[in-house]
Design an enzyme around this catalytic site. Structure first.
Site, short mmCIF file in Angstrom:
data_model
loop_
_atom_site.label_atom_id
_atom_site.label_comp_id
_atom_site.label_asym_id
_atom_site.label_seq_id
_atom_site.Cartn_x
_atom_site.Cartn_y
_atom_site.Cartn_z
N LYS A 55 0.84 -1.21 0.00
CA LYS A 55 0.00 0.00 0.00
C LYS A 55 0.87 1.25 0.00
CE LYS A 55 -3.94 -2.25 2.04
NZ LYS A 55 -4.49 -2.83 3.26
N GLN A 99 -5.23 -1.66 9.35
CA GLN A 99 -5.06 -2.99 8.75
C GLN A 99 -5.70 -4.07 9.63
OE1 GLN A 99 -3.54 -3.65 5.63
NE2 GLN A 99 -4.46 -5.64 5.99
N ASP A 122 -11.56 2.71 3.64
CA ASP A 122 -11.97 1.31 3.50
C ASP A 122 -13.48 1.19 3.33
OD1 ASP A 122 -10.14 -0.75 3.35
OD2 ASP A 122 -9.76 -0.85 5.51
#
Ligand code: NAD
Length: 294
Positions: A55, A99, A122
């Site tokens: 990422k 995460q 997200d």
């Protein structure tokens, strides 16, 4: 049938990353804003470390700032919430991604709800899930968005298709079903308690498999000519004691029946980070009331 069109997620993701990178340059030139993504990693799970590293690399390649916040596995929920609060306040952070999975002593729902919905790249915050369900603009989960882009790469207008989603998780199955509804598909969601799954999948003009069961879906479960989007990533024993990745769809069995199919790896997987970069740029624009530059 001679064989399905292979949907090249790697190439489509590279195209999207390129579009985002070009839009970042325009956006910075017009508004003087340099979008930034913060990724929070708790502990040292090797798979999560790889995701976070990828990422960071892709965020920087798209011309955006990348901030990594690494905290030990023993970090308390209160300490992690304080980290999120600090990122919520920072003007140079447009997107926050924590995460997953988190260590068992931390309630991931509480952490997700602590993220400012305007920075929730997200798309997991209940406010963004609610916006998606009620047809309002918001940040949309990355993997489901990637599935829609891949399906539209072979059929730009999905209106009226019978779509079947296998899996009902909050991160893939449910949001992908909402997005398909927004595309005017007739949507069925199947799951572990569904009866006669092969009969349900055989109705699908568009099938999205998000199950986590290696090669569960066979060729004779598929309507000839259907578009098949395989979200599953399953590690199975391979040759010489190594592992290989397979999807939730038996690719070899299905590729002669389907009209178009995503491979695993190289299908949905690469779309997730590309959509994350897109969401970071969208967040940078929309939280300032600026037009979305994509
Ligand atoms: P999950 O375990 O949260 O949900 C799985 C769903 O499948 C559940 O809703 C369950 O009801 C359903 N299910 C389980 N067994 C079934 C069966 N035998 N028949 C029908 N339905 C069944 O999983 P998830 O997080 O939604 O992920 C699904 C898969 O997608 C996994 O393989 C995961 O690794 C993969 N994934 C890939 C990406 C990506 O490509 N970037 C992102 C997220 C998840």
């Amino acid at each position: 049938m001679s064989g399905a069109t292979l949907i090249d997620g790697k190439a489509i993701a590279a195209g999207l990353r390129g579009e985002v990178a070009a839009a970042v340059v325009r956006f910075a030139g017009e508004h003087g804003v340099h979008p930034g993504l913060a990724v929070v990693l708790v502990g040292d799970d090797p798979a999560s470390q790889v995701y976070v590293r990828n990422k960071k690399r892709e965020t920087e390649a798209a011309g955006m700032a990348s901030f990594e916040v690494k905290v030990p596995a023993a970090t308390s929920e209160r300490e992690l919430l304080a980290v999120v609060e600090e990122l919520n306040r920072r003007a140079d952070v447009d997107g926050i991604l924590v995460q997953l999975p988190l260590p068992p002593h931390i309630d991931s729902g509480r952490v997700i709800e602590a993220i400012d919905p305007a920075k929730d790249v997200d798309g997991f915050h209940p406010i963004n899930a609610g916006r998606l369900a009620s047809g309002q603009p918001g940040l949309v989960p990355c993997t489901p968005l990637g599935c829609i882009i891949l399906a539209k790469s072979v059929q730009p207008d999905l209106m009226g298709l019978e779509a079947v989603v296998v899996g009902r998780s909050n991160i893939v199955g449910k949001p992908v079903a909402q997005l398909l509804l927004a595309e005017n598909c007739t949507v069925t969601i199947a799951h572990s308690k569904s009866r006669a799954l092969p009969e349900i999948t055989a109705r699908a003009d568009l099938l999205v498999a998000a199950v986590g069961r290696p090669e569960l879906i066979r060729g004779d479960w598929i309507k000839p000519g259907a578009i098949v989007i395989d979200v599953g990533i399953n590690r199975v024993p391979g040759e010489g004691g190594k592992h290989r990745l397979v999807g939730d769809v038996d690719f070899e069995d299905t590729r002669h029946v389907a009209g178009a199919i995503t491979p695993v790896p190289g299908g949905v997987g690469p779309m997730t980070i590309a959509c994350l970069l897109r969401n970071t740029l969208v967040a940078a624009a929309s939280r300032r009331g600026l037009p979305i530059p994509l």
